[in-house]
Design an enzyme around this catalytic site. Structure first.
Site, short mmCIF file in Angstrom:
data_model
loop_
_atom_site.label_atom_id
_atom_site.label_comp_id
_atom_site.label_asym_id
_atom_site.label_seq_id
_atom_site.Cartn_x
_atom_site.Cartn_y
_atom_site.Cartn_z
N GLY A 50 0.83 -1.21 0.00
CA GLY A 50 0.00 0.00 0.00
C GLY A 50 0.85 1.25 0.00
O GLY A 50 2.06 1.19 -0.26
N ASN A 51 0.24 2.37 0.27
CA ASN A 51 0.99 3.62 0.36
C ASN A 51 0.34 4.52 1.41
O ASN A 51 -0.67 4.16 2.00
CB ASN A 51 1.09 4.31 -1.01
CG ASN A 51 -0.27 4.64 -1.57
OD1 ASN A 51 -0.98 5.47 -1.02
ND2 ASN A 51 -0.66 3.98 -2.66
N ARG A 52 0.92 5.69 1.63
CA ARG A 52 0.52 6.52 2.77
C ARG A 52 -0.67 7.44 2.49
O ARG A 52 -1.04 8.24 3.34
CB ARG A 52 1.70 7.37 3.24
CG ARG A 52 2.86 6.57 3.76
CD ARG A 52 3.93 7.50 4.32
NE ARG A 52 5.21 6.84 4.37
CZ ARG A 52 5.58 5.98 5.30
NH1 ARG A 52 4.75 5.68 6.28
NH2 ARG A 52 6.77 5.41 5.27
N SER A 53 -1.25 7.36 1.32
CA SER A 53 -2.36 8.28 1.01
C SER A 53 -3.59 7.96 1.87
O SER A 53 -3.94 6.80 2.06
CB SER A 53 -2.72 8.16 -0.47
OG SER A 53 -3.90 8.88 -0.71
#
Ligand code: CTP
Length: 402
Positions: A212-215
């Site tokens: 995933g990512n931090r958004s």
């Protein structure tokens, strides 16, 4: 925006009163003149000094403290809106039954201005027929009720009754002034179809793990809400759990492939497409259907590229359609942004330096540069994500051909 609007912020004595501090700050940031009115009980929950420091006037509580013998009538008459946040069962009952036991209740009865009520209480209280009857009375009279959310309540209990998030409360206040009688909001995007993507996609590795990512989706959701306030018909394709207004058509997705499918399904009819989502560039090429076990050794995860949704839209752009991309960069902002703008065939690219303080993922603020394919460059200084959303939408609206 709320420039020049006089808003009474009523705070009653619930544990959630601390969240009203953030609501106060956001209303002031939006240009409103905020008058905080705390009940006696609210003083047990939050310090009045904080409100006095953040609001436009000192805190008021008593009907008798002022030299003015009728502060409630003056305040009620001059208000453009009253927001009660949090609203306890007692204040809801006072308003429903017309009891004027304290300054807040008296002001609520002495006003013709729109009222927004944000209930917060334990689930049992919220579900009690007496409270529900009072809420039904308020709704029938045109009071805006921002419903409580599910979640953790005072004392560690779980259930429905938690105060709505500050951004949801503030969005409800903004909504009061959309269009109509010379309201501050215009209908810049009236009759336009706007598609916004939000959040970070998640790509499965196995049934329990993902890449995933931090958004968080905050900026994308702010864009969708603002576009709706500006009169657009909005479709929001999101991975985020943030609530959205009923006026927005929402499609919840998880992976880059889901997002691609949802965007492709409606992109043809859109006037503006804003790719605010952080879409995974790669996904695991093999997804294990069983949990990968440590005993089997460190796995090697091979990746394959996902479809670049923005680039695909840019390569087959419908005439007159405006495409907006986002770029989170940590270095060489201008160079990378300009390269991305042309590589993806976008009309606008909104770039932020996520290494700067208060900027990008998970923050309530952002600072961006909007690059246009026609060579324009607009710096938008550090501001809340609603203001950034408005700047982006205005830049996109300017490019639309009538
Ligand atoms: N984007 C997209 N589909 C993808 C990846 C990105 O539509 N598979 C969109 C994003 O929503 C964003 C823009 O492209 O609007 C820029 O995303 P970014 O990840 O910064 O671009 P990349 O081309 O992946 O460049 P980088 O090498 O910097 O990651």
């Amino acid at each position: 925006m709320l420039e020049g609007r006089r808003i009474i912020l009523g705070v009653s004595g619930g544990i959630a009163a601390y969240k009203a501090i953030e609501v106060c700050r956001r209303l002031v940031d939006s240009g409103a003149h905020v008058v905080p009115v705390l009940t006696e009980a609210a003083h047990n929950m939050v310090g009045p000094t904080t409100f006095t420091a953040l609001a436009s006037e000192p805190v008021k509580t008593s009907l008798w403290a002022d030299r003015d013998p009728i502060p409630h009538t003056r305040m009620g008459q001059s208000a453009d809106a009253i927001v009660v946040c949090p609203a306890t069962a007692r204040v809801i009952s006072d308003l429903a039954t017309g009891r004027s036991g304290d300054l807040l209740a008296a002001t609520l009865i002495a006003t013709a201005a729109p009222v927004v009520v944000c209930p917060a209480m334990h689930t049992e209280m919220w579900e009690h027929p007496a409270v529900q009857d009072n809420i039904a009375t308020l709704l029938r009279r045109g009071v805006v009720v921002v419903p409580p959310e599910e979640g953790r309540l005072a004392g560690g209990d779980m259930g429905k009754g938690r105060l709505a998030q500050p951004e949801t409360v503030v969005a409800a206040v903004h909504q009061l002034f959309v269009g109509g009688d010379g309201g501050v909001e215009d209908k810049l995007l009236s009759g336009r179809q706007v598609l916004v993507t939000a959040g970070g996609t998640r790509e499965s590795i196995d049934p329990v793990r993902y890449l995933g990512n931090r958004s968080t989706g905050k900026q994308g959701h702010a864009l969708a809400e603002k576009a709706s306030q500006l009169g657009a018909e909005v479709t929001l394709v999101t991975t985020s759990g943030i609530q959205s207004s009923n006026s927005i058509k929402r499609v919840d997705v998880v992976t880059a492939a889901d997002m691609h499918a949802a965007v492709s399904a409606s992109s043809n009819t859109m006037d503006i497409i804003i790719m605010a989502a952080a879409v995974a560039d790669f996904r695991p090429s093999d997804v294990s259907n069983k949990k990968l076990k440590k005993a089997d050794g460190t796995p090697t995860i091979s990746l394959e590229p996902t479809v670049d949704i923005l680039a695909e839209l840019g390569a087959a752009k419908k005439s007159g359609q405006i495409l907006v991309g986002f770029a989170a960069e940590t270095n060489d902002l201008h160079k990378n942004a300009l390269a991305k703008l042309s590589r993806k065939g976008a009309d606008l690219l909104v770039a932020n330096d996520v290494s700067a303080p208060g900027v990008g993922f998970a923050h309530d603020t952002n600072e961006v540069t909007i690059f246009s394919a026609n060579g324009d460059v607009q710096e938008v200084p550090l501001s809340d994500k609603e203001s950034i959303a408005e700047a982006v939408l205005r830049a996109a609206a300017q490019l639309l051909v009538d």
